[in-house]
Design an enzyme around this catalytic site. Sequence first.
Site, mmCIF file in Angstrom:
data_model
loop_
_atom_site.group_PDB
_atom_site.id
_atom_site.type_symbol
_atom_site.label_atom_id
_atom_site.label_comp_id
_atom_site.label_asym_id
_atom_site.label_seq_id
_atom_site.Cartn_x
_atom_site.Cartn_y
_atom_site.Cartn_z
ATOM 1 N N CYS B 262 0.830 -1.211 0.000
ATOM 2 C CA CYS B 262 0.000 0.000 0.000
ATOM 3 C C CYS B 262 0.868 1.266 0.000
ATOM 4 C CB CYS B 262 -0.999 -0.023 1.157
ATOM 5 S SG CYS B 262 -2.410 1.024 0.853
ATOM 6 N N HIS B 346 -4.054 -5.337 -0.099
ATOM 7 C CA HIS B 346 -3.752 -5.848 1.235
ATOM 8 C C HIS B 346 -3.697 -7.365 1.341
ATOM 9 C CE1 HIS B 346 -3.668 -1.898 3.065
ATOM 10 N NE2 HIS B 346 -4.547 -1.606 2.124
ATOM 11 N N GLU B 348 -2.715 -8.955 3.764
ATOM 12 C CA GLU B 348 -3.062 -9.343 5.138
ATOM 13 C C GLU B 348 -4.574 -9.380 5.339
ATOM 14 O OE1 GLU B 348 -2.185 -6.396 4.180
ATOM 15 O OE2 GLU B 348 -3.162 -4.832 5.351
#
Lengths: 571, 374
Positions: B262, B346, B348
């Site tokens: 990001c 993302h 995650e």
Amino acid sequence: MPKDPSIKKVLLIGSGPIIIGQAAEFDYAGAQACRSLREEGIEVVLINSNPATIMTDVEMADRVYIEPLSVEFVERIVAKERPDGIVATLGGQTGLNLATQVAEAGILERYNTRLLGTPLRAIRQAEDREEFRTLMREIGEPVPESWIITDESQLGDAIASGIWPLIVRPAYTLGGTGGGIARNVDELLTITRSGLALSMRHQVMIERYLSGWKEVEYEVMRDANDTAITVCNMENFDPMGVHTGDSIVIAPSQTLSDKEYQMLRTASLKIIRSLGIEGGCNVQLSLDPHSFAYYVIEVNPRVSRSSALASKATGYPIARVSAKIAIGLHLDEIENAVTRKTLACFEPALDYCVLKIPRWPFDKFVGADRRITTQMKATGEVMAIDRAFEPALMKAIRSLEVGIYGLANKTGHTLSDMELEEAIRVPHDERLWSITEGFRRGMMVEEINALSNVDPWFLRKLEGLVNLETRLKVNAPAFKQMSKALESEEEEAQEPLEERFGSAVRLLREAKRMGFADRTIAEFAGIPEGKLRKLRKHLGIVPVYKMVDTCAAEFEALTPYYYSCYDTEDE
Amino acid sequence: MKAILALEDGTLFEGQSLGATGRTNGEVVFNTGMTGYQEILTDPSYAGQIVTLTYPLIGNYGINPDDFESRRVQVEGFVVREAAEIASNWRSKQTLDSFLKERGIIGIQGIDTRALTRALRVRGVMMGAISTEDTPESLLEHIRNAPGYGSKDLARQVTAEQSYRWRVGDTKPVSADSVSEVKPRYRIALLDFGVKYNILRSLANLGCETTVYPCTVTAEEVLRANPNGIFLSPGPGDPEQYGYMVDTVRQLVGKKPIMGVCMGNQILGYAFGSKTFKLKFGHRGSNHPVKDLNTGRVYITSQNHGYAVDPDRLKDGMEVAHINLNDGTVEGLRHKELPIFSIQYHPEASPGPSDSAYFFHQYINMLDRHYGRS
């Protein structure tokens, strides 16, 4: 990869007569597929035994055969038409079973054609209980303890396990025909016998019944490049034990946290990949309401009844996209027909709540057993869309056309408290109204949850609606006065109603926002429906229309598919 | 209690108060994810922003102790159509409303969030404010006087106050001098522009011990600890503001293998000669399709960014590896020779799909290759 250039002509298998578990949704799927294939320049040959369908209209396919859905007739058509491939995953369980039989009869090799989309091996692995369980164990996805039985003499192990209740599911049937929940040895014997008799393979599976667990479904798509997406997830109002086709269903899921949502989504994608499905697939899962434990219950390796619901709920045309995948296109090569700006390779984002209620034929079969179990009894369903759960529910209730317009059915108030508790505990076609009657009698969310295992979130919504009903009744005098004032006001201008009856006006606004019909509000207020409507319009309480755009307004959409709601902005 | 939301261009929404009372301002953005509000509220990349969720029913499963992505609620304000009265989930400890009140976060509910989203889509994201105590006029005046989103160093606001560590098996941060009981597979230095805990959890699950450094850390300090790899975290704000971070990263390039996520992707873009531009209404949600240009495979990703790297200015061996299927913008970079890659979305998840979790494995593989392990 662009579409497979060797495919110029396909045979599409329809779903045949309308039966429980397989109704007009497959006509919808077939018709969508015809259009989708012809759009790509493919010649479509259609076989269906049911002439009362849209897909058999002369302009839908290039050639239509209204013939029995049997191996013999399919062979004759294949011999005459020589299609390059057969699309079998859009004709429900009938189409899938027929394709399996056609393949087993060696017809594909004989006429040098093939099944398009999902391969036969995947169909077998998903449909055969034992193969499916083996595959799930291989990929580490949990399945409930179970036993495959081909003869009732094999029930010994299941009985010896001491696990009760057990659920009996016959293989290769639709709508769960012949299945049921057994709580003792006698019931197990009875249900197993009927299941074996009805199964095409003379095979049933007996497994642990996950009493009180949540039932959640995912509609997933995969292409030949192994890109896989989720179109939609759905949560059943009724916990495990009620066939999905007989359950009130909500999309998207309401009571799953992101961790739970993603855990089940990941499992669904893992399953569609392991099966190698090319097209749409429906995965049913069961989630423990008190932990992260879950089980995979069932997979339909085809466009299903739920796919039709998911398509209408999201705007994502599952059958259309499945047909294109079958001829080799990848998800990122197919346009999103709703936005026409984005691609079919994305996951729809909803900014509304969708609710489905099954429609049972008990008004026509008066003596029938109205209890709802694992064998589907509904012959239809209604779907409603709104910005919240309550108005979607109220709209859906009215759409049922069963003479009920709100939260009370005809018999609920006649039951004794004991009878009512039983009616809340045991699923039946009017359980929704037994629950609202329970709230009307002062039962609490916790009590009803303990009896029914329906999630407290849904119950709280129903309780709120019943409370609103009471407030409307209490405010009847104000509504009467307002209606009267409105009539006299036409002659002499007075202070606006909003100022004189502020709280009643706010209540009316809230009731409409929550989905109450004019008819119901008028009943509570003790004024004629026409006068209530006139009053409502005078107060400027009118619906607006919002678009089902697959993307929660993130992109501009072009397809005019709207729903009404009492929100602010009209599109 | 009544509350109002005003946008910079004068658009006004009237609703009811959610959470704390008072007045707050920020850049108004929307997220289309249907689940994951707790993760969104605590994601540092939302600092400086008022977040509206397009899904209308929020708070249904409450707030639980495990799904925090940082210690604090990071959003400046929160906008929903309907906040659930009761929370129904086995992990829930609190309702959304009581949680926001407790944390002093000002929100608004009962407004037409779809109308708000359409306004932002057509006119672009803009500054706005929520208040339970202003008139529309005084609130608009307040917005006019508030500093713009792009003018703040939001990373410095959310970054770790001092270094800390996340070891294998940890469920929360520990002090930077804590020693791991098991020998970690790799020791990672993470530059914290606004990290989410799930990045640290994901690295720990793969056997890494991560030391988290404030965003103002110098390259010398990082290198002095001799980590095996560098990780550039996500974070809020306009990357144009972050020249100091770009300088630090430039000094780390070529010294250690680097993965960026990001803001990390954007900072690497600057470090390799490029710049970023602001997207009209950003990418925020759990359903964005991203194409891997190498394999042609498409992944559904979790996204939260308002700026995109300009692909045409990249130089010194950096190339575009992933693009967004909706608008074609850059979603990932890869260096042709050096062990460096980054993605704009993302891996995650938290919230959103975990389809991209494989990037963490890819990072470990890159470290394995770099250090000659297999």
